[in-house]
Scaffold this active site. Sequence first.
Site, PDB file in Angstrom:
ATOM      1  CD  GLN A 251      -2.714  -1.186  -0.091  1.00  0.00           C
ATOM      2  OE1 GLN A 251      -3.363  -0.236  -0.489  1.00  0.00           O
ATOM      3  NE2 GLN A 251      -2.640  -2.331  -0.756  1.00  0.00           N
ATOM      4  CG  HIS A 254      -1.346   2.244  -4.011  1.00  0.00           C
ATOM      5  ND1 HIS A 254      -1.694   2.177  -5.339  1.00  0.00           N
ATOM      6  CD2 HIS A 254      -1.812   1.113  -3.447  1.00  0.00           C
ATOM      7  CE1 HIS A 254      -2.339   1.044  -5.569  1.00  0.00           C
ATOM      8  NE2 HIS A 254      -2.416   0.382  -4.432  1.00  0.00           N
ATOM      9  CD  GLU A 319      -8.444   1.828   0.146  1.00  0.00           C
ATOM     10  OE1 GLU A 319      -8.736   1.782  -1.056  1.00  0.00           O
ATOM     11  OE2 GLU A 319      -7.381   2.345   0.568  1.00  0.00           O
ATOM     12  CG  HIS A 320      -7.215  -2.254   1.449  1.00  0.00           C
ATOM     13  ND1 HIS A 320      -6.561  -1.114   1.029  1.00  0.00           N
ATOM     14  CD2 HIS A 320      -7.942  -2.692   0.407  1.00  0.00           C
ATOM     15  CE1 HIS A 320      -6.882  -0.870  -0.234  1.00  0.00           C
ATOM     16  NE2 HIS A 320      -7.719  -1.802  -0.631  1.00  0.00           N
ATOM     17  CG  ASP A 353      -5.593  -4.099  -4.857  1.00  0.00           C
ATOM     18  OD1 ASP A 353      -6.646  -3.575  -4.451  1.00  0.00           O
ATOM     19  OD2 ASP A 353      -4.466  -3.644  -4.601  1.00  0.00           O
ATOM     20  CG  HIS A 412     -49.749  17.564   1.174  1.00  0.00           C
ATOM     21  ND1 HIS A 412     -49.290  18.820   0.889  1.00  0.00           N
ATOM     22  CD2 HIS A 412     -48.718  16.708   0.896  1.00  0.00           C
ATOM     23  CE1 HIS A 412     -48.043  18.740   0.458  1.00  0.00           C
ATOM     24  NE2 HIS A 412     -47.667  17.467   0.444  1.00  0.00           N
TER      25      HIS A 412
END
Length: 429
Positions: A251, A254, A319-320, A353, A412
């Site tokens: 990670q 990235h 996230e992971h 992934d 209404h």
Amino acid sequence: MRIEKLTDIISLQRSVEQANVDHLTTVRQVIEDVQKNGDEALFNYTEKWDGVKLSSLQVTKEEVEEAFASFDPQLIQDLEEAAANIRAFHAQQARQDIDFPLAKNSYIQYKISPLDAVGLYVPGGTAAYPSSVLMNAIPALVAGVNRVVIVSPPSKDGKLPASVLVAARIAGITEIYKVGGAQAIAALAYGTETIKAVDKITGPGNSYVALAKREVFGKVAIDMIAGPSEITVIADHTAFADEVAADLLAQAEHDRFASSVLITTSDRLAEQVAVEVEKQLLLLPREEIARASIENFGRIYIAESLEQAVEAVNDLAPEHLEIITEQPEELSKKIRHAGAIFIGRFSSEPVGDYFAGTNHVLPTNSTARFSSGLCVDDFVKKTSIVYYSEEMWQEQYPKIARLARLEQLEGHARSVESRSWDKGDSKND
């Protein structure tokens, strides 16, 4: 990597590029320019920022065929198998219409309809992401979206990477444009002479792309404002330090702002992973990026117990999440907040992934507390349908009118009362 004792709250504040004021000013100017000048603006920005002067925005069928013919057959087979896995998993997410009968020949329904058109942003420039093509395109196609469009910045040769075009062909996407950045998002939202507007935009991108998606939200739908990638690993004494270190670096490579966190109950593992990370960093092609990520947003936390580790993860909502412990499945049941969970030694995050079939477009920045990864539901809309027979109306309208007047909405009440039974058969004589 820094080793610390785990406290109740983990705080890794990251500088979010999306908040850059200068970027936002530029994005707004680009969007306005594309709205005003259409294709001309797209050509100008592509030449200015991507360094290539295009004669046409759309990728031709011949370019796709050329890419496919020149591509490694083994990689084509791998991408096809990955696509099949993604399609099979997402097919299980497809919803059915709901038909709910009521009394007196009345009913309500819930109608599931695919969006008419979606645009998929695929990052480009220095790297190519065929996996992003599959992860965004396949759920849309499974949902039944009629028009799926890909936009992606061209390389210096004026083409898109072969891997992106191959993945697009495998997914079944034929409408592809060589344009990236905020200008691509603006084109998808507002349309140009060449690119017809869409209803929703999905896919990751840099800060300009993220800001542009935020700016056009409301004109079109978007999937999410994605931040830098994140991973948290819960591990005990059974984990192997070299494997955990590799997972953290996967990670970190990235993005400089990516976050890699290990929470472990083992002092020994913590020390070994810190050594392994440094050792493996020296051999990583993207060492500079990964090192910046690890130094600023990488942490190893020593927990007193796995229960404390779980509590911290639920606070962090990563996230992971990888769980590498003696009984990872049992521990996973206690996790409430994570974009995706990877259980056991052989389920490292890249499995999701690329290949398992689950989606890798996931919530970041702790938004897993209230949001989910990309799925078929993101490409459909739901419409409720109501049918009341005269008999049902007669029985229910006094109740409805009373509730309307409770809210002081006389119009209404009169609306539901106006279906008078003494009007006879005449309609508009």
